[in-house]
Design a protein around this motif. Structure first.
Motif, PDB file in Angstrom:
ATOM      1  N   LEU A  79      -6.039   5.237  -1.487  1.00  0.00           N
ATOM      2  CA  LEU A  79      -6.368   6.183  -0.415  1.00  0.00           C
ATOM      3  C   LEU A  79      -6.399   5.406   0.900  1.00  0.00           C
ATOM      4  CD1 LEU A  79      -9.282   8.016  -2.223  1.00  0.00           C
ATOM      5  CD2 LEU A  79      -7.064   9.009  -1.670  1.00  0.00           C
ATOM      6  N   TRP A  80      -5.989   6.029   1.987  1.00  0.00           N
ATOM      7  CA  TRP A  80      -6.021   5.341   3.286  1.00  0.00           C
ATOM      8  C   TRP A  80      -7.468   5.271   3.745  1.00  0.00           C
ATOM      9  CZ3 TRP A  80      -2.084   9.471   3.257  1.00  0.00           C
ATOM     10  CH2 TRP A  80      -0.848   8.981   2.822  1.00  0.00           C
ATOM     11  N   MET A 102      -9.240   7.034   6.755  1.00  0.00           N
ATOM     12  CA  MET A 102      -9.227   8.502   6.848  1.00  0.00           C
ATOM     13  C   MET A 102     -10.179   9.114   5.822  1.00  0.00           C
ATOM     14  SD  MET A 102      -5.234   9.392   7.012  1.00  0.00           S
ATOM     15  CE  MET A 102      -4.050   8.253   7.647  1.00  0.00           C
ATOM     16  N   GLU A 139      -8.395  14.200   5.331  1.00  0.00           N
ATOM     17  CA  GLU A 139      -7.257  13.686   6.113  1.00  0.00           C
ATOM     18  C   GLU A 139      -6.221  13.044   5.203  1.00  0.00           C
ATOM     19  OE1 GLU A 139      -9.476  12.674  10.349  1.00  0.00           O
ATOM     20  OE2 GLU A 139      -9.576  11.242   8.716  1.00  0.00           O
ATOM     21  N   LEU A 145      -2.571  14.713   5.244  1.00  0.00           N
ATOM     22  CA  LEU A 145      -1.474  14.046   5.951  1.00  0.00           C
ATOM     23  C   LEU A 145      -0.081  14.443   5.444  1.00  0.00           C
ATOM     24  CD1 LEU A 145      -0.750  11.950   8.178  1.00  0.00           C
ATOM     25  CD2 LEU A 145      -0.714  10.247   6.378  1.00  0.00           C
ATOM     26  N   PRO A 146       0.183  14.370   4.119  1.00  0.00           N
ATOM     27  CA  PRO A 146       1.527  14.793   3.681  1.00  0.00           C
ATOM     28  C   PRO A 146       1.818  16.250   4.023  1.00  0.00           C
ATOM     29  CG  PRO A 146       0.117  14.287   1.782  1.00  0.00           C
ATOM     30  CD  PRO A 146      -0.603  13.836   3.000  1.00  0.00           C
ATOM     31  N   GLU A 203       2.736  16.437   7.636  1.00  0.00           N
ATOM     32  CA  GLU A 203       4.041  15.851   7.891  1.00  0.00           C
ATOM     33  C   GLU A 203       5.182  16.760   7.459  1.00  0.00           C
ATOM     34  OE1 GLU A 203       5.007  12.897   9.286  1.00  0.00           O
ATOM     35  OE2 GLU A 203       2.933  12.614   9.919  1.00  0.00           O
ATOM     36  N   TYR A 204       5.019  17.391   6.306  1.00  0.00           N
ATOM     37  CA  TYR A 204       6.179  18.057   5.709  1.00  0.00           C
ATOM     38  C   TYR A 204       6.077  19.562   5.478  1.00  0.00           C
ATOM     39  CZ  TYR A 204       7.329  13.212   4.842  1.00  0.00           C
ATOM     40  OH  TYR A 204       7.591  11.884   5.010  1.00  0.00           O
ATOM     41  N   ARG A 256      -4.271  13.939  -3.651  1.00  0.00           N
ATOM     42  CA  ARG A 256      -3.260  13.651  -2.622  1.00  0.00           C
ATOM     43  C   ARG A 256      -1.852  13.682  -3.233  1.00  0.00           C
ATOM     44  NH1 ARG A 256      -3.291   7.918   0.182  1.00  0.00           N
ATOM     45  NH2 ARG A 256      -2.406   7.379  -1.839  1.00  0.00           N
ATOM     46  N   ARG A 271       6.072   9.111  14.415  1.00  0.00           N
ATOM     47  CA  ARG A 271       4.959   9.900  13.877  1.00  0.00           C
ATOM     48  C   ARG A 271       3.762   9.001  13.597  1.00  0.00           C
ATOM     49  NH1 ARG A 271       8.129  12.907   9.136  1.00  0.00           N
ATOM     50  NH2 ARG A 271       8.289  10.742   8.547  1.00  0.00           N
ATOM     51  N   ARG A 310      -0.905   9.096  14.074  1.00  0.00           N
ATOM     52  CA  ARG A 310      -2.040   9.938  14.457  1.00  0.00           C
ATOM     53  C   ARG A 310      -2.540   9.514  15.833  1.00  0.00           C
ATOM     54  NH1 ARG A 310      -6.571  10.952  10.522  1.00  0.00           N
ATOM     55  NH2 ARG A 310      -7.090   8.808  11.045  1.00  0.00           N
ATOM     56  N   MET A 343      -4.624  -3.362   3.408  1.00  0.00           N
ATOM     57  CA  MET A 343      -3.897  -2.138   3.028  1.00  0.00           C
ATOM     58  C   MET A 343      -2.768  -2.460   2.051  1.00  0.00           C
ATOM     59  SD  MET A 343      -3.657   0.041   6.545  1.00  0.00           S
ATOM     60  CE  MET A 343      -3.172   1.588   5.798  1.00  0.00           C
ATOM     61  N   GLU A 389      -2.007   0.798  -0.066  1.00  0.00           N
ATOM     62  CA  GLU A 389      -2.009   1.905   0.902  1.00  0.00           C
ATOM     63  C   GLU A 389      -0.675   1.990   1.640  1.00  0.00           C
ATOM     64  OE1 GLU A 389      -5.604   2.054   3.410  1.00  0.00           O
ATOM     65  OE2 GLU A 389      -6.581   0.844   1.893  1.00  0.00           O
ATOM     66  N   MET A 408       5.726   8.160   0.518  1.00  0.00           N
ATOM     67  CA  MET A 408       5.570   9.520   1.035  1.00  0.00           C
ATOM     68  C   MET A 408       6.573   9.793   2.161  1.00  0.00           C
ATOM     69  SD  MET A 408       1.842  10.987   1.575  1.00  0.00           S
ATOM     70  CE  MET A 408       1.293  10.863  -0.086  1.00  0.00           C
ATOM     71  N   ILE A 416       6.661   8.225   4.997  1.00  0.00           N
ATOM     72  CA  ILE A 416       6.083   7.985   6.327  1.00  0.00           C
ATOM     73  C   ILE A 416       6.306   6.509   6.645  1.00  0.00           C
ATOM     74  CG2 ILE A 416       3.958   8.005   7.684  1.00  0.00           C
ATOM     75  CD1 ILE A 416       2.953  10.192   5.726  1.00  0.00           C
TER      76      ILE A 416
END
Lengths: 272, 377
Positions: A109-110, A113, A117, A121-122, A125-126, A170, B154, B156, B239, B244, B251, B253
């Motif tokens: 997980l990020w 966030m 969040e 996020l995906p 984005e999409y 997610r 892209r 945040r 990360m 991450e 994904m 991104i």
């Protein structure tokens, strides 16, 4: 964008069960000159719960990295349907990956966030959905993994098992066609591991998704797997494939037998 | 109290040696080494069988196991039959356990010392690889920046604001402290020399020029390399460890857009402002020495500063700071993104980010000095 999302959903219903979803052909994986696994040939059918199994260090997670576009093969191909995954441009690969959800070993997980969040996020984005709709989907996905009400929590504020479930939420954010799991039971207590297995089964049935799991947890393998490949660290290639139950009863290979019986077959042989 | 550990030797037949072990063979107690047995075997090549009798053993631990393992290995090498009698069951089962999996030959090869030529070659290849990776990263960052200007990148917006706060407002206390001190030091160093000519009023000129052209940007750069460059490397390295970055890539991104770009932009926006702030604080530091210790009035000091300082000097410092910001952000992000997947690797990435940034800053400053001299700026 919204339209694309809708058509992908519709396409799921058109899938034919027992037709190959992912085909791995003559795949050789290597780090520099060091070959991890060679000549891998197997296919993963639509709606399969496909297990990639083998002892520690045999290259299971590396194989997963080849399937999800994180590491290119030294030789051989991976096909998604009839698309040669490593022959297309990174952008096209990324488009294929949008139809896949991945649950990493540690959740991934990020950390900066919140859970909402992370899952949102995906979608942002999409999906092209409005923020309000995204919030509702996030709330639904968290509820599906038993984390309703944890939207505003940061990953560091919840337990490892909860992080994995949030990671799964997610992974499911874009209603994927294929879900990849890297060691889903690692670090979970037996009850949580069992619940995760049940959840995977339910997701396969309700989403109509194909599931690919890297694991060496025998309980999970027999509880949910209906197809598998066995990677051997010594010979550095696959030595068995098929339904794990069938492999257990029919295989003559001592390594596969030993693995699937948790070493009991070898111990009995030694006693005799 | 346990009996002293010892070995009694006997020879029931000319080709048989019997070693009776007694006492406590434990860590901390004085035990005979394997050499006692081995030297006897050496002196009597006729011995073809060794019997170890442990019936009188009072206590044992790993020290006894290593003794037996050494004897076993040596007997194997010399083709001497080894027989063990009366050893505790625990000893026998642990010895069996240690011998079940044969030694991995490849594993010990890894530790073999490499030749000098091999190491030189490896270093050269590593250097070439890391240069290519660096160029690749700079290229990717440039493309990402172009995408930003075209409105296609892209990331945040909230991340950008948080990084701006971290690079800007949160850095003010340390920049304040260092800048005032640098101003004070410059004034002190200059004052000693200028006083010899009765020209101490020119301390203001010295401090103003030095801060605006060099020290403001340089000191801010070094502070930010330690504070922000290291933080970027540690954040991205962690990360990487937690997968991450993999999660972002799969994904679709771009980690370059999502992670590197806001960090780069924040530092490039904040460094010139911090440099201007540092220039001002340095001059205040100089004024403290000038006015407080050298009998220059505040008005005199300000007038001298105003007369000597022009826009060229200020802009030169600010331009440098923008370039330093790019160096710091890119080295921090690059080392973080290239980090291995372990705690030690993240530590190495952080150190490497700071070293790369500081070397980059000093080299760039040198290039600026030569260029300014050539162009007469």
């Amino acid at each position: 964008m919204h339209w694309v999302y809708e058509t992908e959903m519709n396409r799921q219903s058109e899938k034919t069960i027992n037709t190959p979803h992912i085909i791995v052909s003559d795949l050789t994986m290597a780090y520099g000159d060091f070959v991890i696994q060679r000549d891998l040939n197997f296919s993963i059918n639509h709606n399969d719960i496909f297990i990639i199994m083998g002892g520690s260090g045999c290259g299971k997670s590396t194989l997963l990295r080849h399937l999800i576009g994180l590491k290119s093969p030294a030789k051989g191909q991976v096909f998604y349907g009839d698309i040669n995954f490593w022959d297309i441009s990174p952008d096209e690969r990324s488009r294929i990956m949008r139809k896949c959800g991945i649950l990493y070993q540690k959740g991934a997980l990020w950390s900066s966030m919140t859970l909402a969040e992370n899952i949102g996020l995906p979608l942002e984005e999409y999906s092209g959905l409005a923020p309000r709709d995204i919030e509702e989907i996030v709330s639904l996905k968290l509820a599906l993994v038993g984390l309703a009400g944890y939207e505003e929590f940061y990953p560091s504020e919840i337990s490892g098992g909860m992080q994995k479930r949030a990671g799964l939420a997610r992974a499911m954010a874009l209603d994927p066609d294929i879900l990849f799991f890297d060691e889903p039971s690692a670090g979970l207590d037996p009850v949580s591991a069992r619940r995760l297995d049940d959840l995977i089964l339910e997701l396969r049935d309700s989403l109509g998704a194909t599931i690919v799991i890297v694991t060496h947890e025998l309980a999970s393998i027999f509880a949910i797997g209906n197809n598998s490949v066995f990677l051997d660290a010594e010979t550095r290639t696959m030595i068995a494939q098929g339904d794990p139950h069938r492999l257990l009863s029919e295989t003559d290979d001592p390594k596969v037998k030993e693995f699937l019986t948790r070493g009991e077959a070898a111990a009995e042989g030694a006693k005799k | 109290m346990q009996a002293q550990s010892k070995i009694n030797f006997s020879q029931p037949a000319p080709n048989i040696l019997c070693a009776s072990i007694s006492g406590a063979w434990q860590i901390g107690s004085k035990v005979p080494g394997p050499s006692t047995v081995l030297s006897l075997l050496e002196d009597n090549p006729g011995i073809k069988s060794l019997v170890i009798d442990g019936a009188q053993l009072d206590g044992w631990d790993s020290i006894f196991l290593t003794f037996i393992r050494t004897i076993t290995d040596e007997c194997g090498k010399r083709n001497i039959t080894l027989e063990m009698q009366g050893l505790p069951e625990g000893v026998m089962s642990l010895l069996h356990l240690a011998s079940v999996v044969p030694e991995q030959r490849d594993a010990s090869q890894k530790k073999k010392q490499k030749t000098f030529l091999y190491m030189v070659g490896k270093s050269a290849v590593n250097f070439a690889t890391s240069t290519v990776q660096m160029l690749h990263f700079i290229g990717d960052a440039t493309l990402s920046l172009l995408k930003f200007f075209l409105g296609k990148a892209r990331f945040r917006r909230i991340d950008l604001l948080l990084f701006i706060e971290d690079c800007g407002a949160d850095s003010l206390p340390i920049v304040t402290l260092i800048s005032v001190l640098v101003g004070l030091i410059l004034a002190f160093v200059g004052a000693v020399q200028l006083k010899l000519f009765g020209a101490q009023v020119y301390v203001a000129n010295l401090v103003a020029i030095a801060m605006a052209r060099e020290m403001g940007a340089l000191m801010t750069g070094i502070i930010m390399a330690g504070r922000i460059g290291a933080a970027y490397a540690a954040q991205l390295g962690t990360m990487q460890v937690n997968e991450e970055i993999d999660a972002l890539s799969t994904m679709g991104i771009s980690p370059m857009d999502f992670l590197v770009l806001p960090r780069l932009l924040a530092l490039v926006l904040m460094m010139p402002l911090l440099t201007m702030y540092s220039d001002l604080l340095g001059m205040i530091g100089g004024a403290i020495v000038g006015v407080g210790m050298m009998d220059i009035t505040l008005v005199q000091y300000l007038t001298q500063t105003q007369e000597t300082l022009d826009l060229t000097n200020i802009m030169l410092g600010i331009s440098k700071s923008g370039i330093y910001a790019i160096i710091i952000a890119l080295s921090g992000c690059m080392r973080g993104m290239q980090s291995g997947r372990s705690a030690a690797a993240v530590g190495e990435a952080t150190t490497s980010a700071v070293v790369t940034a500081i070397v980059g800053i000093i080299v760039t400053d040198g290039i600026f000095a030569v260029l300014c001299d050539a162009l007469g700026i």
